[in-house]
Scaffold this active site. Structure first.
Site, PDB file in Angstrom:
ATOM      1  N   LYS A 192       0.902  -1.191   0.103  1.00 54.25           N
ATOM      2  CA  LYS A 192      -0.176   0.283   0.305  1.00 54.25           C
ATOM      3  C   LYS A 192       0.834   1.158   0.173  1.00 54.25           C
ATOM      4  O   LYS A 192       0.653   1.736  -1.335  1.00 54.25           O
ATOM      5  CB  LYS A 192      -1.238  -0.205   1.497  1.00 54.25           C
ATOM      6  CG  LYS A 192      -1.771   0.930   1.027  1.00 54.25           C
ATOM      7  CD  LYS A 192      -2.708   1.126   2.699  1.00 54.25           C
ATOM      8  CE  LYS A 192      -4.058   1.828   2.283  1.00 54.25           C
ATOM      9  NZ  LYS A 192      -5.215   1.984   3.295  1.00 54.25           N
ATOM     10  N   GLU A 198       9.531  -5.669   4.735  1.00 57.42           N
ATOM     11  CA  GLU A 198       9.678  -7.062   4.043  1.00 57.42           C
ATOM     12  C   GLU A 198       9.355  -7.649   2.146  1.00 57.42           C
ATOM     13  O   GLU A 198       9.959  -8.057   2.025  1.00 57.42           O
ATOM     14  CB  GLU A 198       8.567  -8.467   4.974  1.00 57.42           C
ATOM     15  CG  GLU A 198       8.996  -8.270   6.009  1.00 57.42           C
ATOM     16  CD  GLU A 198       8.425  -7.471   7.495  1.00 57.42           C
ATOM     17  OE1 GLU A 198       7.697  -7.729   8.059  1.00 57.42           O
ATOM     18  OE2 GLU A 198       7.838  -6.093   6.674  1.00 57.42           O
ATOM     19  N   GLY A 251      -5.770  -2.866   3.956  1.00 56.90           N
ATOM     20  CA  GLY A 251      -4.663  -3.733   3.244  1.00 56.90           C
ATOM     21  C   GLY A 251      -5.528  -5.347   3.660  1.00 56.90           C
ATOM     22  O   GLY A 251      -5.245  -5.771   2.230  1.00 56.90           O
ATOM     23  N   ARG A 252      -6.257  -5.485   4.510  1.00 59.10           N
ATOM     24  CA  ARG A 252      -6.743  -6.601   4.412  1.00 59.10           C
ATOM     25  C   ARG A 252      -8.542  -6.824   4.019  1.00 59.10           C
ATOM     26  O   ARG A 252      -9.713  -8.104   3.726  1.00 59.10           O
ATOM     27  CB  ARG A 252      -6.978  -7.341   5.829  1.00 59.10           C
ATOM     28  CG  ARG A 252      -7.552  -6.559   6.853  1.00 59.10           C
ATOM     29  CD  ARG A 252      -7.682  -6.665   8.418  1.00 59.10           C
ATOM     30  NE  ARG A 252      -8.859  -5.484   9.415  1.00 59.10           N
ATOM     31  CZ  ARG A 252      -8.193  -4.387   9.513  1.00 59.10           C
ATOM     32  NH1 ARG A 252      -6.837  -4.216   9.079  1.00 59.10           N
ATOM     33  NH2 ARG A 252      -8.706  -3.575  10.601  1.00 59.10           N
ATOM     34  N   GLU A 337      -6.738  -9.118  12.876  1.00 57.31           N
ATOM     35  CA  GLU A 337      -6.785  -7.307  13.248  1.00 57.31           C
ATOM     36  C   GLU A 337      -7.597  -6.507  13.248  1.00 57.31           C
ATOM     37  O   GLU A 337      -7.113  -5.330  13.123  1.00 57.31           O
ATOM     38  CB  GLU A 337      -5.578  -7.956  11.713  1.00 57.31           C
ATOM     39  CG  GLU A 337      -5.223  -6.598  11.681  1.00 57.31           C
ATOM     40  CD  GLU A 337      -3.883  -6.598  10.783  1.00 57.31           C
ATOM     41  OE1 GLU A 337      -4.390  -5.799   9.304  1.00 57.31           O
ATOM     42  OE2 GLU A 337      -2.586  -6.978  10.456  1.00 57.31           O
ATOM     43  N   HIS A 368      -8.935 -36.067  12.434  1.00 55.94           N
ATOM     44  CA  HIS A 368      -7.048 -36.575  12.881  1.00 55.94           C
ATOM     45  C   HIS A 368      -6.042 -36.274  13.717  1.00 55.94           C
ATOM     46  O   HIS A 368      -5.502 -37.099  13.744  1.00 55.94           O
ATOM     47  CB  HIS A 368      -7.099 -37.453  11.588  1.00 55.94           C
ATOM     48  CG  HIS A 368      -8.498 -38.720  11.188  1.00 55.94           C
ATOM     49  ND1 HIS A 368      -8.436 -39.836  11.611  1.00 55.94           N
ATOM     50  CD2 HIS A 368      -8.679 -38.550   9.936  1.00 55.94           C
ATOM     51  CE1 HIS A 368      -9.011 -40.586  10.935  1.00 55.94           C
ATOM     52  NE2 HIS A 368      -9.769 -39.717  10.223  1.00 55.94           N
ATOM     53  N   LYS A 482       6.981  -4.056  14.773  1.00 59.36           N
ATOM     54  CA  LYS A 482       8.105  -3.140  13.592  1.00 59.36           C
ATOM     55  C   LYS A 482       8.858  -2.217  13.793  1.00 59.36           C
ATOM     56  O   LYS A 482      10.362  -1.536  13.419  1.00 59.36           O
ATOM     57  CB  LYS A 482       6.964  -2.657  12.357  1.00 59.36           C
ATOM     58  CG  LYS A 482       6.436  -4.059  11.790  1.00 59.36           C
ATOM     59  CD  LYS A 482       5.606  -3.415  10.514  1.00 59.36           C
ATOM     60  CE  LYS A 482       4.333  -3.513   9.854  1.00 59.36           C
ATOM     61  NZ  LYS A 482       3.753  -3.577   8.577  1.00 59.36           N
TER      62      LYS A 482
END
Length: 510
Positions: A192, A198, A251-252, A337, A368, A482
């Site tokens: 964005k 990263e 963002g999400r 978030e 399982h 961060k």
């Protein structure tokens, strides 16, 4: 301080509690009352919340809570493009990307989407040379949504092989390098702000990989996806290959914007448009339907019941469809978030549990691994089951029959309980039952239904936030770590003894 919301909560807390068996026995129409169907494209989606503990009285109470929380007005603001994120003074206009929202925002989104479609179609037509692979680099919402959609849809619609890389761990990027031919690979950089460390570190390594493998003009192979196009141009991307999106898109919630570029590259522009159309169908349902008939709001009623009235700390999502294997990961960010907050939208400390921990997996694998706890553990965990009537494979129909049978059987077993011993007395073989679940059943999994499914969960998350009076659109909690990492990287200051010892052991001290 007493408020209408608090009064509504107090009234809810005094209502009588009934078991699932009692609720079903008392109401022959319970399934019809708590099951809704939404027509989506050529099929439909069924939402069955009858195996939750919602009663008529609780639904009345939650509708009163929605009114006390000014739900209708908050929903209006959301779709009107008004401020719904007060801490950042922003709107949240992800629905406008799908054609439902403020007219100006809808028009802007359509223009940006048309620009993206031109580039996608040019890639598929060979205008950029032979393109077999795309490495999409992002993190958080810039990666989770594209990864989910590509994994869910590319098996059937694949046009280009897409690899989504988010982790700063170089192993993840090297895995993508090994799967791709640099001569036929494009790189999408999704950020964005176009400053995410990263993402930008991975992008620089991808450029070096292209250059080291003899690709002329590596920057010419890069597509930038960002809300700050000038930053991408400064970084070196040609402006014709910068695909912007609005700053009002979080963002999400950004899958529907140019962040969805890798999805369109993988499956085609027309199919990407179908995904947006499916989301728009859910938008219109959520916008225009009131009370318990609103599918996302009714799901939020159940969420609030289990989190606040029953003290459940987690919610589990199990997809009985391999194509939806990444949905629990996607929902973790969307829900945790958004609603993992400890203050209200007014900045007041909350005195109740907000977001539960979202987790899950794929059936039948999860049966399982973790269903022991769901059936016999001491934690009450509400479960969502998600399945498709049409199989995603061409194998013997027995595969899909067994898959669906297990899905429906698990919900039935969680509710019924029982004892599996011969005499019905062995406590080790006893199942308490009365454990809740909800089921979402799709006719088929295609771009339209996937879009509607994701949008349902977006609106469910928003509805939960409104009922709690919190802001689901900021995420300051991701920032502190961060900041600390940047301080460590710069050096010159001390930290706690444990952190100092870890830095020394890793050779990072000094």
């Amino acid at each position: 301080m007493s408020t209408p919301r608090n009064a509504a909560w107090n009234a809810l807390s005094t209502l009588p509690q009934q078991t699932l068996a009692q609720l079903f026995a008392a109401d022959a129409d319970r399934v019809a009352k708590l099951t809704g169907t939404l027509e989506v494209g050529e099929g439909s989606m069924l939402f069955d919340w009858s195996k939750t503990h919602l009663s008529d009285a609780l639904l009345d109470g939650f509708e009163a809570l929605a009114e006390a929380s000014d739900f209708a007005e908050m929903r209006r603001r959301l779709f009107a493009g008004e401020v719904v994120n007060p801490t950042e003074n922003r709107a949240a206009e992800h629905s406008a990307l799908r054609g439902v929202g403020k007219d100006a925002s809808v028009e802007e989104a359509a223009a940006l989407r048309a620009r993206m479609a031109l580039l996608v179609d040019a890639i598929h037509d060979g205008a950029l040379g032979e393109v077999k692979h795309l490495i999409h680099i992002g993190i958080g919402g810039s990666a989770l949504g594209p990864a989910l959609a590509v994994d869910a849809l590319a098996r059937e619609f694949a046009k280009v092989d897409v690899h989504v890389v988010s982790n700063i761990d170089g192993v993840a990027l090297e895995d993508a390098f090994r799967a791709c031919d640099p001569a036929t690979t494009l790189v999408a950089v999704a950020s964005k702000t176009f400053t995410t460390i990263e993402t930008m570190t991975n992008a620089a390594s991808a450029l070096a990989w292209l250059e080291d493998n003899g690709v002329p003009d590596p920057l010419g192979r890069v597509i930038a996806l960002t809300a700050y196009p000038e930053k991408a141009v400064e970084w070196g991307v040609d402006e014709t290959r910068v695909l912007p999106f609005a700053e009002s898109v979080g963002g999400r919630y950004s899958l529907w914007s140019s962040i969805g570029f890798p999805v369109a590259v993988a499956i085609g522009s027309a199919e990407f448009e179908e995904m947006l159309a499916g989301a728009a169908i859910m938008d219109l349902h959520f916008r225009d339907t009131d009370g318990r008939a609103n599918l996302a709001l009714r799901a939020a009623f159940a969420d609030q019941y289990y989190t606040r009235l029953k003290g459940c700390q987690t919610r589990a999502v199990f997809c009985y469809d391999q194509r939806l294997a990444l949905l629990p990961d996607y929902l973790q960010q969307l829900e945790m978030e958004s609603n993992g907050k400890s203050v209200t939208a007014d900045g007041e400390a909350v005195d109740f549990s907000t977001s539960p921990i979202t987790w899950g997996g794929v059936g039948t694998d999860a049966q399982h691994a973790v269903f022991q706890l769901l059936h016999q553990g001491t934690n009450l965990v509400p479960v969502d089951f998600i399945a498709c009537i049409a199989p995603g494979d061409d194998l013997d129909p027995a595969h899909h029959r067994i898959l669906l049978t297990n899905c429906f059987a698990q919900g039935a077993a969680l509710m019924a309980g029982g004892n599996m011993s011969a005499d019905g007395q062995d406590p080790a073989r006893a199942f308490p039952g009365d454990r809740p679940s909800a089921t979402i059943l799709l006719d088929d999994l295609d771009p339209t239904t996937l879009g509607a499914l994701i949008a349902f969960h977006e609106h469910r998350t928003f509805a939960n936030a409104v009922l709690m009076g919190i802001n689901p659109f900021d995420q300051f909690g991701v920032e502190l770590g961060k900041v600390m990492a940047n301080r460590i990287e710069k050096g010159g200051e001390s930290f706690d003894a444990s952190t100092e010892a870890l830095l020394k052991a890793a050779g990072l001290a000094g």
